[in-house]
Design a protein around this motif. Sequence first.
Motif, PDB file in Angstrom:
ATOM      1  N   THR A   1       3.187  13.498  24.513  1.00 26.56           N
ATOM      2  CA  THR A   1       2.730  14.063  23.251  1.00 26.56           C
ATOM      3  C   THR A   1       3.813  13.936  22.195  1.00 26.56           C
ATOM      4  O   THR A   1       4.954  13.579  22.490  1.00 26.56           O
ATOM      5  N   GLY A   2       3.456  14.248  20.959  1.00 25.25           N
ATOM      6  CA  GLY A   2       4.412  14.380  19.878  1.00 25.25           C
ATOM      7  C   GLY A   2       5.171  13.102  19.570  1.00 25.25           C
ATOM      8  O   GLY A   2       4.630  11.992  19.622  1.00 25.25           O
ATOM      9  N   GLU A   3       6.449  13.267  19.246  1.00 25.14           N
ATOM     10  CA  GLU A   3       7.291  12.154  18.835  1.00 25.14           C
ATOM     11  C   GLU A   3       7.470  11.126  19.937  1.00 25.14           C
ATOM     12  O   GLU A   3       7.543   9.930  19.673  1.00 25.14           O
ATOM     13  N   LEU A   4       7.541  11.567  21.185  1.00 23.49           N
ATOM     14  CA  LEU A   4       7.727  10.630  22.288  1.00 23.49           C
ATOM     15  C   LEU A   4       6.532   9.696  22.414  1.00 23.49           C
ATOM     16  O   LEU A   4       6.689   8.481  22.567  1.00 23.49           O
ATOM     17  N   ARG A   5       5.332  10.245  22.341  1.00 27.23           N
ATOM     18  CA  ARG A   5       4.140   9.406  22.428  1.00 27.23           C
ATOM     19  C   ARG A   5       4.072   8.437  21.252  1.00 27.23           C
ATOM     20  O   ARG A   5       3.701   7.269  21.398  1.00 27.23           O
TER      21      ARG A   5
ATOM     22  N   TYR B   1      12.706  17.151  18.107  1.00 28.25           N
ATOM     23  CA  TYR B   1      13.427  17.346  16.852  1.00 28.25           C
ATOM     24  C   TYR B   1      12.396  17.425  15.727  1.00 28.25           C
ATOM     25  O   TYR B   1      11.200  17.187  15.937  1.00 28.25           O
ATOM     26  N   LYS B   2      12.854  17.758  14.538  1.00 28.73           N
ATOM     27  CA  LYS B   2      11.967  17.827  13.386  1.00 28.73           C
ATOM     28  C   LYS B   2      11.944  16.472  12.685  1.00 28.73           C
ATOM     29  O   LYS B   2      12.963  16.030  12.158  1.00 28.73           O
ATOM     30  N   PRO B   3      10.805  15.785  12.661  1.00 29.06           N
ATOM     31  CA  PRO B   3      10.741  14.480  11.983  1.00 29.06           C
ATOM     32  C   PRO B   3      11.146  14.597  10.519  1.00 29.06           C
ATOM     33  O   PRO B   3      10.697  15.480   9.798  1.00 29.06           O
ATOM     34  N   GLY B   4      12.040  13.706  10.097  1.00 27.38           N
ATOM     35  CA  GLY B   4      12.531  13.722   8.741  1.00 27.38           C
ATOM     36  C   GLY B   4      13.686  14.665   8.513  1.00 27.38           C
ATOM     37  O   GLY B   4      14.250  14.698   7.414  1.00 27.38           O
TER      38      GLY B   4
ATOM     39  N   LEU C   1      17.041   3.559  24.341  1.00 24.92           N
ATOM     40  CA  LEU C   1      16.349   4.807  24.087  1.00 24.92           C
ATOM     41  C   LEU C   1      15.282   4.593  23.011  1.00 24.92           C
ATOM     42  O   LEU C   1      15.391   3.678  22.197  1.00 24.92           O
ATOM     43  N   PRO C   2      14.248   5.426  22.981  1.00 24.51           N
ATOM     44  CA  PRO C   2      13.277   5.300  21.888  1.00 24.51           C
ATOM     45  C   PRO C   2      13.917   5.658  20.549  1.00 24.51           C
ATOM     46  O   PRO C   2      14.860   6.450  20.479  1.00 24.51           O
ATOM     47  N   ARG C   3      13.430   5.045  19.509  1.00 27.11           N
ATOM     48  CA  ARG C   3      13.910   5.366  18.164  1.00 27.11           C
ATOM     49  C   ARG C   3      13.492   6.789  17.782  1.00 27.11           C
ATOM     50  O   ARG C   3      12.505   7.317  18.286  1.00 27.11           O
ATOM     51  N   ARG C   4      14.254   7.364  16.852  1.00 26.39           N
ATOM     52  CA  ARG C   4      13.928   8.706  16.372  1.00 26.39           C
ATOM     53  C   ARG C   4      13.798   8.707  14.851  1.00 26.39           C
ATOM     54  O   ARG C   4      14.468   7.931  14.167  1.00 26.39           O
ATOM     55  N   ARG C   5      12.965   9.591  14.355  1.00 25.41           N
ATOM     56  CA  ARG C   5      12.770   9.719  12.911  1.00 25.41           C
ATOM     57  C   ARG C   5      13.541  10.942  12.405  1.00 25.41           C
ATOM     58  O   ARG C   5      12.959  11.937  11.981  1.00 25.41           O
ATOM     59  N   CYS C   6      14.860  10.844  12.474  1.00 24.33           N
ATOM     60  CA  CYS C   6      15.716  11.922  11.985  1.00 24.33           C
ATOM     61  C   CYS C   6      17.009  11.308  11.460  1.00 24.33           C
ATOM     62  O   CYS C   6      17.312  10.148  11.735  1.00 24.33           O
ATOM     63  N   ARG C   7      17.780  12.109  10.718  1.00 27.26           N
ATOM     64  CA  ARG C   7      19.000  11.617  10.076  1.00 27.26           C
ATOM     65  C   ARG C   7      20.226  12.189  10.778  1.00 27.26           C
ATOM     66  O   ARG C   7      20.322  13.402  11.008  1.00 27.26           O
ATOM     67  N   THR C   8      21.166  11.302  11.121  1.00 28.80           N
ATOM     68  CA  THR C   8      22.422  11.764  11.701  1.00 28.80           C
ATOM     69  C   THR C   8      23.298  12.393  10.621  1.00 28.80           C
ATOM     70  O   THR C   8      23.241  12.022   9.445  1.00 28.80           O
ATOM     71  N   ARG C   9      24.121  13.331  11.036  1.00 26.19           N
ATOM     72  CA  ARG C   9      24.980  14.035  10.080  1.00 26.19           C
ATOM     73  C   ARG C   9      26.172  13.183   9.674  1.00 26.19           C
ATOM     74  O   ARG C   9      26.676  12.380  10.462  1.00 26.19           O
TER      75      ARG C   9
END
Length: 446
Positions: A128-132, A174-177, A198-206
């Motif tokens: 589900t969610g971001e992983l799917r 994580y929270k997308p965006g 690893l799968p890509r993520r839709r988040c910003r690194t600090r």
Amino acid sequence: MDHDMSRKPRDQQHKSCRSRALVLLIAVATNTAIFLLFSDTSSAIGIRSGEHGFFWKSTKLSFRDINITEYALAASRDELLHLHDRLATASSLVVTLLGINDTSSDMAAARDEQKHAGADGLWQPELTGELRLAVGPHKLPLGFTKNLGSDQLFPAVGQACRRFPDELERYMNYKPGGECPSDEQFSQRLMLKGCEPLPRRRCRTRSPAGYAEPTPLPASLWSMPPDTSIMWDAYTCKNYSCLANRSKTKGFYDCKDCFDLLNGREKGRWTRDDGALSYSIDAVLATKPNGTVRIGLDIGGGSGTFAARMQERGVTVVTTSMNFDGPFNSFIASRGLVPMHLSIANRLPFFDGTLDIVHSMHVLSHWIPDVMLEFALFDIYRVLRPGGLFWLDHFFCLGTQMNTTYVPMFNQIGFNKVRWNARRKLDRGIKMNEWYLSALLEKPTT
């Protein structure tokens, strides 16, 4: 007593018949639901059946309408497959309750099939969610299927990721965006387990507070970067001075003094050739016509000193490294060199026959399982151009393994031997029968 004994079997028979009838009713209802659902979906998207198959109610459809229709069809197909699986489960239950083919061998075969499907099949449907969303598949626009041979695009995710669903769900939580979690060490452990890429993520690194611009080349090759160039959350040391002196600190991995560019061993690496295990860069480059070694790879290159030495000689080298209790990749980049966060198990991301030289020191050793090592060596052979050099630097193994395992393995790969030197380790090698092997190997030109 006789009356009760004769009544029990009849009651059990009635209950059994009612159970079978109920299960059959469920199966019929499921089939009906599937038919109705598919019929409703087809009519909702404007498709109906005629004598010659499906045709459109209206011929004035835009590409947007066509894409929407395709997505609706894909969703209906996925729902149909899901209901089909549920029907198969219900049918299997009916077969079991009715006693049809209810043998231990059939049940064992079904369990084996499920076991293999779980180990070698596709992702589990409950993602589900971001992983799917990350693992796909994603529908391609019209006109892009010819070269790919498919109308779907599957993002690259490591095969072994399926073996760690709970950890992968945590990585993708994580929270997308928003801001990415501070989980560098956790994600690296996943990579080392084989979950790579690893799968890509839709988040910003600090970004670190007070970030400073890097030192310009060529001064950056041998200067310590500012502490504000990276985030230190994941590491035991909290500044570069600590890393440079960590040879005096317990609990660290290998490469204890490779961050000390001014006073440690890094300053003299690969500058002297002892005619035995230690080769110099100049001696290696001299085996080829001047200027023909131009691009290369350093596998497990620590803090990037090999690439820095080669850069001084006009050779561009990409360095693979893992961040074992230290920001190796960030440190390499601060020197104006190219890091690649890549484990030893990953296929090298270069095309066949493109690199002039591949180097590896200490990383390729007997700790790697034999089959994995053989695959890695053949992959190195693949990316080297004809006449390209493979510099195996201080390969470590036990004396009993040298002639029985590794010499036959290297012979099987097919390299030509330019240099080959084997010596016992000087510290405890005599007592423990531990050996080093250094070799300069060449990929044949024919």
